[in-house]
Design a protein around this motif. Sequence first.
Motif, mmCIF file in Angstrom:
data_model
loop_
_atom_site.group_PDB
_atom_site.id
_atom_site.type_symbol
_atom_site.label_atom_id
_atom_site.label_comp_id
_atom_site.label_asym_id
_atom_site.label_seq_id
_atom_site.Cartn_x
_atom_site.Cartn_y
_atom_site.Cartn_z
ATOM 1 N N ASP A 253 64.900 41.028 25.033
ATOM 2 C CA ASP A 253 65.409 41.950 23.729
ATOM 3 C C ASP A 253 64.944 40.863 22.642
ATOM 4 O OD1 ASP A 253 66.362 43.612 23.053
ATOM 5 O OD2 ASP A 253 68.645 42.100 22.817
ATOM 6 N N ALA A 254 64.844 41.513 21.334
ATOM 7 C CA ALA A 254 64.752 41.368 20.049
ATOM 8 C C ALA A 254 66.067 41.706 19.095
ATOM 9 C CB ALA A 254 63.094 41.088 19.659
ATOM 10 N N SER A 255 65.732 41.032 18.615
ATOM 11 C CA SER A 255 67.046 42.042 17.016
ATOM 12 C C SER A 255 67.231 41.241 15.753
ATOM 13 C CB SER A 255 68.843 41.461 17.708
ATOM 14 O OG SER A 255 68.862 40.115 17.959
ATOM 15 N N PRO A 256 67.540 41.608 14.790
ATOM 16 C CA PRO A 256 67.818 43.467 15.180
ATOM 17 C C PRO A 256 66.149 43.774 15.611
ATOM 18 C CG PRO A 256 67.251 42.741 12.792
ATOM 19 C CD PRO A 256 67.368 41.906 14.103
ATOM 20 N N ARG A 257 66.646 45.424 15.987
ATOM 21 C CA ARG A 257 65.237 46.025 16.443
ATOM 22 C C ARG A 257 64.798 46.356 15.515
ATOM 23 N NH1 ARG A 257 64.173 45.990 21.128
ATOM 24 N NH2 ARG A 257 62.953 48.461 20.462
ATOM 25 N N SER A 258 64.795 46.598 13.824
ATOM 26 C CA SER A 258 64.141 46.736 13.184
ATOM 27 C C SER A 258 63.068 45.322 11.878
ATOM 28 C CB SER A 258 64.714 47.653 11.791
ATOM 29 O OG SER A 258 65.903 46.852 11.356
ATOM 30 N N GLY A 259 63.509 44.613 12.726
ATOM 31 C CA GLY A 259 63.022 43.287 12.260
ATOM 32 C C GLY A 259 61.941 42.905 13.123
ATOM 33 N N SER A 260 61.466 41.719 13.095
ATOM 34 C CA SER A 260 59.809 41.027 13.599
ATOM 35 C C SER A 260 60.178 40.267 14.362
ATOM 36 C CB SER A 260 59.642 40.496 11.763
ATOM 37 O OG SER A 260 60.141 39.117 11.913
ATOM 38 N N GLY A 261 61.424 40.006 15.271
ATOM 39 C CA GLY A 261 60.795 38.803 16.544
ATOM 40 C C GLY A 261 60.040 40.151 17.358
ATOM 41 N N MET A 262 59.707 38.740 18.170
ATOM 42 C CA MET A 262 59.238 39.884 19.234
ATOM 43 C C MET A 262 59.523 38.945 21.105
ATOM 44 S SD MET A 262 56.896 41.634 20.740
ATOM 45 C CE MET A 262 56.648 43.260 19.018
ATOM 46 N N ALA A 263 58.816 39.418 22.172
ATOM 47 C CA ALA A 263 59.532 39.025 23.453
ATOM 48 C C ALA A 263 58.423 39.409 24.505
ATOM 49 C CB ALA A 263 60.732 39.017 23.697
ATOM 50 N N THR A 264 57.642 38.865 25.299
ATOM 51 C CA THR A 264 56.935 38.946 25.927
ATOM 52 C C THR A 264 56.871 38.554 27.019
ATOM 53 O OG1 THR A 264 55.209 37.710 25.321
ATOM 54 C CG2 THR A 264 55.216 39.768 23.945
ATOM 55 N N LEU A 265 56.214 39.535 28.259
ATOM 56 C CA LEU A 265 56.306 38.517 29.935
ATOM 57 C C LEU A 265 55.565 39.085 30.106
ATOM 58 C CD1 LEU A 265 57.511 40.167 32.141
ATOM 59 C CD2 LEU A 265 59.833 39.792 30.595
ATOM 60 N N ALA A 266 54.767 38.638 31.218
ATOM 61 C CA ALA A 266 53.912 38.662 32.167
ATOM 62 C C ALA A 266 54.302 38.250 33.951
ATOM 63 C CB ALA A 266 52.348 38.867 31.236
ATOM 64 N N LEU A 267 53.514 39.009 34.686
ATOM 65 C CA LEU A 267 53.609 38.492 35.952
ATOM 66 C C LEU A 267 52.287 38.709 36.441
ATOM 67 C CD1 LEU A 267 55.344 36.514 38.015
ATOM 68 C CD2 LEU A 267 56.247 38.636 38.993
ATOM 69 N N THR A 268 51.228 37.764 37.072
ATOM 70 C CA THR A 268 50.093 38.213 37.574
ATOM 71 C C THR A 268 50.056 36.723 39.276
ATOM 72 O OG1 THR A 268 49.541 38.740 34.974
ATOM 73 C CG2 THR A 268 47.741 38.583 36.935
ATOM 74 N N ALA A 269 49.870 37.539 40.300
ATOM 75 C CA ALA A 269 49.225 37.784 40.857
ATOM 76 C C ALA A 269 47.631 37.437 41.013
ATOM 77 C CB ALA A 269 49.819 37.957 42.208
ATOM 78 N N PHE A 270 47.530 36.079 41.621
ATOM 79 C CA PHE A 270 45.340 36.216 41.956
ATOM 80 C C PHE A 270 45.179 34.820 42.586
ATOM 81 C CE2 PHE A 270 47.136 33.374 38.402
ATOM 82 C CZ PHE A 270 46.450 32.646 38.516
ATOM 83 N N VAL A 271 43.750 35.061 43.559
ATOM 84 C CA VAL A 271 43.506 33.739 43.398
ATOM 85 C C VAL A 271 42.648 32.938 43.181
ATOM 86 C CG1 VAL A 271 42.065 33.628 45.871
ATOM 87 C CG2 VAL A 271 43.382 35.396 45.983
ATOM 88 N N ARG A 272 42.173 31.794 42.921
ATOM 89 C CA ARG A 272 41.110 30.699 42.045
ATOM 90 C C ARG A 272 40.670 30.586 43.227
ATOM 91 N NH1 ARG A 272 43.434 29.071 36.038
ATOM 92 N NH2 ARG A 272 44.630 28.206 38.145
ATOM 93 N N ASP A 273 39.067 29.863 43.413
ATOM 94 C CA ASP A 273 38.301 29.209 43.708
ATOM 95 C C ASP A 273 38.125 28.156 43.105
ATOM 96 O OD1 ASP A 273 36.418 29.464 41.766
ATOM 97 O OD2 ASP A 273 35.394 30.654 43.157
ATOM 98 N N SER A 274 37.775 27.165 43.758
ATOM 99 C CA SER A 274 37.394 25.483 43.285
ATOM 100 C C SER A 274 36.579 25.609 42.047
ATOM 101 C CB SER A 274 36.713 24.471 44.213
ATOM 102 O OG SER A 274 36.022 25.463 44.650
#
Length: 246
Positions: free
Chosen positions: A135-156
């Motif tokens: 969430d970010a408030s006020p809605r007309s303001g400049s605050g920002m929240a982000t989230l990400a969830l990623t599944a992956f395989v990484r080799d050596s």
Amino acid sequence: MASERRVERTIAGLAALALVAALGCSGMDFGPPTRVPVDQRQAVDASAVGSSVSLPKDRAFNVHFKQSNQNPGSDGTARGSADADGAGTAACATEASNGGSAAGEFQIGHAMDSRAEVPVRAAVKLTFKLAQELDASPRSGSGMATLALTAFVRDSEGRIFPKFAVEALTSDEAAGRGSRSETREFAFTMEPGKSYQILLAGQVNVTTEADTRAMAQLEIEDLEMAIDFASVPEEEAQPQPASAGR
């Protein structure tokens, strides 16, 4: 003035979504691979073909990395936290106000060494419970929240494949909370002499300006990972000629 503010918020939201997508699409954005001692990595040799492993039932997750940071600025507040354990639980949370910013990240999963003399196919099934809030408030303001969830395989060698964006949200488009059960299934080929990490990575970020607040949190519970090992068909195991222009 209101229409200009909406345009600014839309542009900011699109930029944040692009950043979230980039974070989920590049191994470098997750930092270097988590170091796991050799004696804690699962060794996969020829005897593993036809067998399976279930985590955390058979063994604990051997990758459980977490980090966070916070910058309150000159007059603001900021809090960031992250946690992950070998039993299948991970979380990260951030909150900031009045010019503060914060970030949190976790990686939870399983590291393996391929010690077979031939390629081995690993078929993976992930199941877990996902809860998120931002969430970010006020809605007309400049605050920002982000989230990400990623599944992956990484080799050596740092290569990432396969990769799945499980979640990517910003407070502009998806303020609120939610929860669900998730299942992901995929397969990859383990090449002789390489190490692999199968990971679920979560990230949350908040930024604020004067008189705004923002928060984001992401939690994973009851993570289970089943891996079935099988031989690779001979035709797939043969080296393929390099494509033109690569």
